[in-house]
Design an enzyme around this catalytic site. Structure first.
Site, short mmCIF file in Angstrom:
data_model
loop_
_atom_site.label_atom_id
_atom_site.label_comp_id
_atom_site.label_asym_id
_atom_site.label_seq_id
_atom_site.Cartn_x
_atom_site.Cartn_y
_atom_site.Cartn_z
N ASP A 165 0.84 -1.20 0.00
CA ASP A 165 0.00 0.00 0.00
C ASP A 165 0.87 1.25 0.00
O ASP A 165 2.04 1.20 0.38
CB ASP A 165 -0.88 0.03 1.26
CG ASP A 165 -1.84 -1.14 1.31
OD1 ASP A 165 -2.17 -1.68 0.25
OD2 ASP A 165 -2.23 -1.52 2.44
N1 URA Z 1 -1.19 -5.99 3.94
C1 URA Z 1 -1.69 -4.74 3.91
O1 URA Z 1 -2.73 -4.48 4.50
N2 URA Z 1 -1.03 -3.79 3.23
C2 URA Z 1 0.14 -4.02 2.58
O2 URA Z 1 0.70 -3.11 1.99
C3 URA Z 1 0.65 -5.33 2.62
C4 URA Z 1 -0.03 -6.30 3.30
#
Ligand code: URA
Length: 237
Positions: free
Chosen positions: A103
């Protein structure tokens, strides 16, 4: 026809400046003859060699990036800056893409490669490549959270999560290991326990561990050992 320094830089192995230095040092031949000037133009079908070794235009590149917050894991985006913006120009032209997504606000280990087959195999749900995250949450993690992760979770939004590991490191901190990588998975699992994530850092991806010598935003090529381990993890020995 293309300039020689550009042809060499297009392989992703050298910047144009480095290519110019190789040419100047007499280390480059084209069709068996020493190359003299970086600006000379050649057809792509010519045979290029550096130190006698054939240079092919198609080279597989594997980079470990310590992703900083604020960049999206994509190759291009109309509004947001992507992780590729961290790379020098000659590496932005060899077809690299992030193998999997973190993310925008997640930091840590991200593999950048142009090896579509390897990436596909590593991310295949059937392969169950482990990913470990350092997680901080708003709230206090307890044994019930560990049990819930271990048993696998069925979220109210319909997400089915395989058994995972949550290893407590402090009241609001844990290492979470997933064997899959569904959208926002760590955040959704923690939120389902009533403990929203406040910080998320990926520390390992299959056999790769984040090189702590890399500051956020820095990257380095994988070592030969890391590449071999990755190939094994992808079932491509
Ligand atoms: N899980 C998440 O919620 N976000 C990420 O970036 C990776 C794994």
């Amino acid at each position: 026809m293309e300039r020689l320094d550009k042809i060499l830089a297009n392989t992703g192995r050298w910047s144009r400046k480095e290519a110019a230095e190789l040419i100047k040092a007499g280390r480059v031949t084209v069709d068996g003859l020493p190359a003299l000037r970086r600006e000379d133009k050649y057809p792509e079908t010519a045979q290029f060699r550096v130190d006698g070794e054939a240079v092919s235009g198609e080279r597989l590149v594997y980079l470990m990036l310590n992703k900083p917050a604020g960049l999206v894991s994509a190759t291009d985006d109309l509004r947001e800056k992507t992780v590729l913006s961290l790379l020098p120009e000659h590496l932005r032209r060899v077809g690299l893409f992030p193998a999997g997504r973190l993310d925008k606000d997640t930091v840590g280990l991200l593999l950048l490669t142009n090896d579509g087959e390897l990436s596909h195999a590593l991310l295949s749900p059937a392969r169950h490549v482990d990913k470990t995250y350092l997680v901080r949450v708003d709230g206090v993690l307890d044994e019930a959270d560990e049990d819930a992760f271990r048993e696998g979770m069925e979220l109210r939004d319909g997400l089915h999560c395989l058994p995972a590991e949550l290893e407590r490191r402090g009241p609001g901190e844990a290492l979470v290991t997933l064997r899959e990588g569904k959208y926002h998975q760590v955040k959704r699992m923690c939120a389902a326990r009533g403990k929203p994530v406040t910080f998320l850092k990926r520390q390992s991806f299959g056999p790769l561990t984040l090189d702590e010598g890399l500051a956020p935003g820095q990257w380095r090529p994988l070592t030969e050992e890391e590449e071999a381990a990755l190939r094994r993890a992808a079932g491509r020995v």
